[in-house]
Design an enzyme around this catalytic site. Structure first.
Site, PDB file in Angstrom:
ATOM      1  N   HIS A 184      15.360  84.717  60.732  1.00 20.09           N
ATOM      2  CA  HIS A 184      16.703  85.238  60.454  1.00 20.09           C
ATOM      3  C   HIS A 184      17.221  85.927  61.711  1.00 20.09           C
ATOM      4  O   HIS A 184      16.475  86.588  62.428  1.00 20.09           O
ATOM      5  CB  HIS A 184      16.634  86.246  59.298  1.00 20.09           C
ATOM      6  CG  HIS A 184      17.947  86.878  58.954  1.00 20.09           C
ATOM      7  ND1 HIS A 184      18.994  86.167  58.413  1.00 20.09           N
ATOM      8  CD2 HIS A 184      18.387  88.165  59.072  1.00 20.09           C
ATOM      9  CE1 HIS A 184      20.015  86.981  58.202  1.00 20.09           C
ATOM     10  NE2 HIS A 184      19.682  88.196  58.602  1.00 20.09           N
ATOM     11  N   HIS A 223      25.857  88.649  66.455  1.00 16.24           N
ATOM     12  CA  HIS A 223      26.001  89.207  65.112  1.00 16.24           C
ATOM     13  C   HIS A 223      27.414  89.759  64.992  1.00 16.24           C
ATOM     14  O   HIS A 223      27.735  90.798  65.560  1.00 16.24           O
ATOM     15  CB  HIS A 223      24.960  90.303  64.859  1.00 16.24           C
ATOM     16  CG  HIS A 223      24.741  90.578  63.408  1.00 16.24           C
ATOM     17  ND1 HIS A 223      24.083  89.693  62.577  1.00 16.24           N
ATOM     18  CD2 HIS A 223      25.095  91.622  62.622  1.00 16.24           C
ATOM     19  CE1 HIS A 223      24.035  90.183  61.356  1.00 16.24           C
ATOM     20  NE2 HIS A 223      24.642  91.350  61.354  1.00 16.24           N
TER      21      HIS A 223
END
Length: 785
Positions: free
Chosen positions: A348, A393
């Protein structure tokens, strides 16, 4: 206890005569230290045993090189780098003096050495230096890459070649050779005046270095027993004699005596008896004879098919004698079943090297994940300047990297550690134009690696197998026609995650900044062949044939809810379709969840933050340690059967008993190398990770002030209901009365790959690096009801 009675010898007179000649035990292979030039430079003894003292590259590294360390376009600092005489470590100069341990790195912690501008750092900041003069040292764990530039191409090559030779020699060492290497490196450091002689004061320093707090009177008695010259100095053979006494393994000697009898050597038939008692399946006399030929050090004993104590110890410290079944360290499982039948190592936020708030995004993170056997990586794609998509992100301070650079890293490194398929999990936040750019980059850079259409003759109702997809790359993404939300919009990938998280985390609803709705480009949609992303909101079967090519994504909380409320239905769903589980967005520091909970229900793609060490990543490493560490592990049969009745919440009655006798530990690392008086008080905890009713942990007492050879001889027993899913985690901690215990080392192994009998457990650091020669010695017994 290890005590046992003598056995009567069953040898011929000839065997008995030979046994008397070879029975004298040694702690090491005979040392040449007293008869060659290594006496003058004892630190070079290690390199001599590695056969590298005359190597020109190693000689140049011993002299040292002034190399430029490169961190940015303007930060280029000259540092002196020099190989230590132990051959295990490299010392380097620092501008700001620090503790001695902060001025070295260890060869065994190196993941790879790359030539030229192969690292992200050198591609960005190394333009002023010729590629032939540059190299990158990549480390295991979280340590940052070391980007270097040498004055000449030849000097750079010397370091590239020299480090490669040292790593190869180190990898080829037996555990016994590593121990010999290790103790002599400390011996060299303890010899404060470097005169190749050891005073009692220096011997005491050595003992503290290797984690032993020995009574002065007892230590002096050992010292005097070896001081044959009676001059209060040990040298040459006297030092070796002291080390033999120090490294004695009484518990191994006791086991050896049980089977060897009075003449102190094992015949092939006696070794076979030991192997049978160990539970070695299919052990034969020929197997015992082969072990003698492989591990016995004494040539006379070997010729007569006898094994001495040294050969016995060599065997027990070898991979064949370890707790992990050596046959399971290569690909041994059926790789021809559908993808949904395997646990698949998954990452992840793969691009991050730190937290998801202000961490660094890097292509190196993908390279490291692939090196660890990861087969499913995440690409969080956003609109970038100049028409080029970027990965980071979103809406945070994390740095950005180009999508195309990541795809190039995938092309170059996806199959370095495993030939089996890689899944690119696209989190798509781009507009149609940059989605089309993404599709073009995927096709042009990956070429034939990329799966762009269904395989010929493949059953459309079933996923292809890892074997069929060897060397291929799959794209997980949205497929047209796109799913619509209740108001008719087409949702972006991030909105799907947020919708699920908002259901569970309503308190955050006001703080969430929802992504604007976006359509999916036909070019990108066409690449989602076998991994069509979808929301998994319900387990109710949809009409028609199963949609085997869909991948349901859900948060850890939703996965737990499915397991608790509809365990069997969730397991059945996962027999045919892939499910990807990801951490809750609340984990801002990139913390992980317990992956075992998801594996219990058959979830294949249990995505973890590989950049965050901890017990969760230890479990992931243990799960994928077997099957050649290829990133694919076949699920137990009851997680593959379409009509299974297995429920992880109600797994049935206990059917297996696991008994682990924790006997001893060897050469545990010091936790504070800069404080000689700091000695650990070790205890061992054995943890069982499996279905909820199997989860348990038990621990031994602690041993005061002994990290060198502590002894426990305590048995810990567990009753198990679903042993095929169990991971056994061995943890060593330093006991503390006033604060939490300190971590020393651990090893996590699948129960299904554990061997019974007397076994060594090789310990790893918090970052997963080897702590060799640190081991636990245990006895394992597994009984099925």
């Amino acid at each position: 206890m290890l005590c046992g009675g003598w056995k009567r010898s069953r040898r011929s007179p000839e065997e008995s005569r030979v046994s008397a000649q070879v029975a004298a035990p040694l702690a090491f292979p005979p040392s040449p230290a007293s008869s060659d030039s290594s006496t003058k430079r004892p630190g070079l003894r290690a390199l001599k045993k590695m056969g590298l003292t005359e190597d020109e590259d190693v000689q140049a590294m011993l002299r040292g090189s002034r190399l430029l360390k490169i961190r940015s376009r303007t930060w280029h600092k000259e540092r002196l780098y020099r190989l230590q005489e132990d051959g295990l470590s490299v010392w380097f100069q620092r501008r700001i003096p620090r503790a001695a341990s902060k001025h070295i790195f260890f060869v065994q912690h190196i993941e790879a050495v790359r030539e030229g501008h192969q690292s992200e750092g050198l591609r960005r900041f190394g333009g002023a230096f010729a590629p032939a003069c540059c190299l990158t040292i990549a480390f295991k764990g979280r340590r940052k890459n070391l980007d270097l530039a040498a004055p000449t191409a030849e000097e750079a090559q010397r370091w590239v070649r020299g480090l490669a030779k040292l790593r190869a020699r180190l990898d080829a060492m037996s555990q016994r050779e590593r121990l010999d290497h290790w103790i002599h490196s400390y011996l060299h450091r303890a010899d404060s005046d470097q005169d190749s002689k050891m005073s009692f004061k220096e011997i005491k320093s050595l003992l503290r270095m290797v984690n032993v707090d020995m009574n002065d009177m007892y230590a002096y008695r050992l010292f005097k027993e070896c001081d044959h010259s009676n001059n209060e100095r040990l040298e040459g053979a006297e030092i070796e004699a002291f080390l033999r006494r120090l490294l004695k393994r009484p518990e191994l000697e006791e086991i050896f005596r049980r089977y060897s009898g009075e003449d102190r050597v094992l015949s092939a038939s006696e070794l076979l008896e030991f192997l049978e008692d160990q539970g070695e399946d299919g052990a034969t006399l020929a197997c015992a004879q082969q072990l003698i030929q492989t591990y016995e050090l004494n040539e006379t004993a070997k010729q007569h098919e006898l094994m001495t104590l040294d050969g016995f110890m060599m065997y027990l410290l070898s991979p064949e004698g370890a707790a992990l079944n050596v046959a399971h360290t290569c690909v041994f499982q059926d790789m021809g079943q559908p993808l949904a039948h395997y646990f698949i190592s998954s990452s992840h936020n793969t691009y991050l090297t730190d937290s998801q708030i202000g961490g660094t995004s890097s292509t190196e993170a993908y390279i490291r994940a692939f090196a660890q056997g990861c087969r499913c990586v995440e690409l969080d794609c956003w609109e970038g300047p100049g028409g080029e998509p970027v990965i980071y992100h979103g809406h945070t301070l994390t740095s950005k990297i180009l999508f195309r650079d990541v795809i190039q890293a995938v092309r170059d490194h996806a199959f370095t550690s495993s030939p089996y398929p890689v899944i690119l999990s696209l989190e798509n936040h781009c507009g149609l134009e940059q989605q089309a750019v993404m599709a073009r980059h995927l096709r042009s850079i990956l070429g034939d690696m990329l799966v762009t259409q269904a395989l010929d003759s493949q059953n459309p109702e079933e996923l292809p197998s890892p074997e069929q997809l060897k060397g291929r790359i799959l794209v997980k993404g949205k497929k047209l026609p796109a799913a619509r939300s209740e108001d008719g919009r087409i949702l972006s990938d991030r909105e799907e995650e947020e919708e699920e998280e908002e259901e569970a985390e309503e308190a955050l609803e006001a703080a969430e900044q929802r992504s604007r709705a976006k359509q999916i480009s036909p070019e990108l949609s066409a690449l989602a062949v076998y991994c069509c992303a979808t929301r998994l909101r319900t387990l109710d079967p949809s009409p028609g044939p199963p949609q085997s090519c869909t991948v349901g994504s859900l948060s850890e909380r939703k996965a737990r809810k499915f397991t608790r409320e509809a365990g069997t239905s969730f397991v059945r769903h996962n027999t045919q379709q892939l499910t990807r589980v990801y951490p809750l967005g609340l984990r801002m520091n990139s913390a992980n969840y317990n992956p075992q909970e998801m594996w219990n229900s058959g979830c294949q793609l249990v995505a973890l933050n590989f950049q965050t060490p901890g017990y969760e990543m230890d479990l992931n490493t243990g799960r994928f340690l077997i099957n050649g560490q290829c990133g694919y592990v076949l699920k137990p049969a009851y997680l593959r059967q379409l009509n299974t009745t297995f429920d992880p919440e109600c797994p049935g009655p206990p059917r297996t008993t696991l008994a682990i006798q924790v006997l001893t530990a060897q050469q545990l690392p010091k936790l504070n190398a800069e404080k000689p008086s700091s000695i650990v008080d070790p205890l061992v905890r054995v943890e069982i990770h499996g279905v909820p009713e199997d989860c348990a942990q038990k621990e031994t007492d602690y041993v005061l002030n002994n990290g060198f050879n502590p002894c426990w001889e305590q048995t810990l027993q567990f009753r198990l209901r679903a042993p095929e899913l169990v991971l056994v985690r061995f943890v060593v901690e330093d006991y503390d009365t006033t604060s939490p215990n300190d971590f020393v080392g651990q090893s996590t192994l699948p129960l299904s790959s554990l061997k019974q009998g007397y076994r060594h457990i090789h310990l790893l650091s918090k970052d997963g690096a080897s702590l060799a020669p640190a081991t636990l010695f245990v006895h394992i017994r597994i009984q099925n009801s």
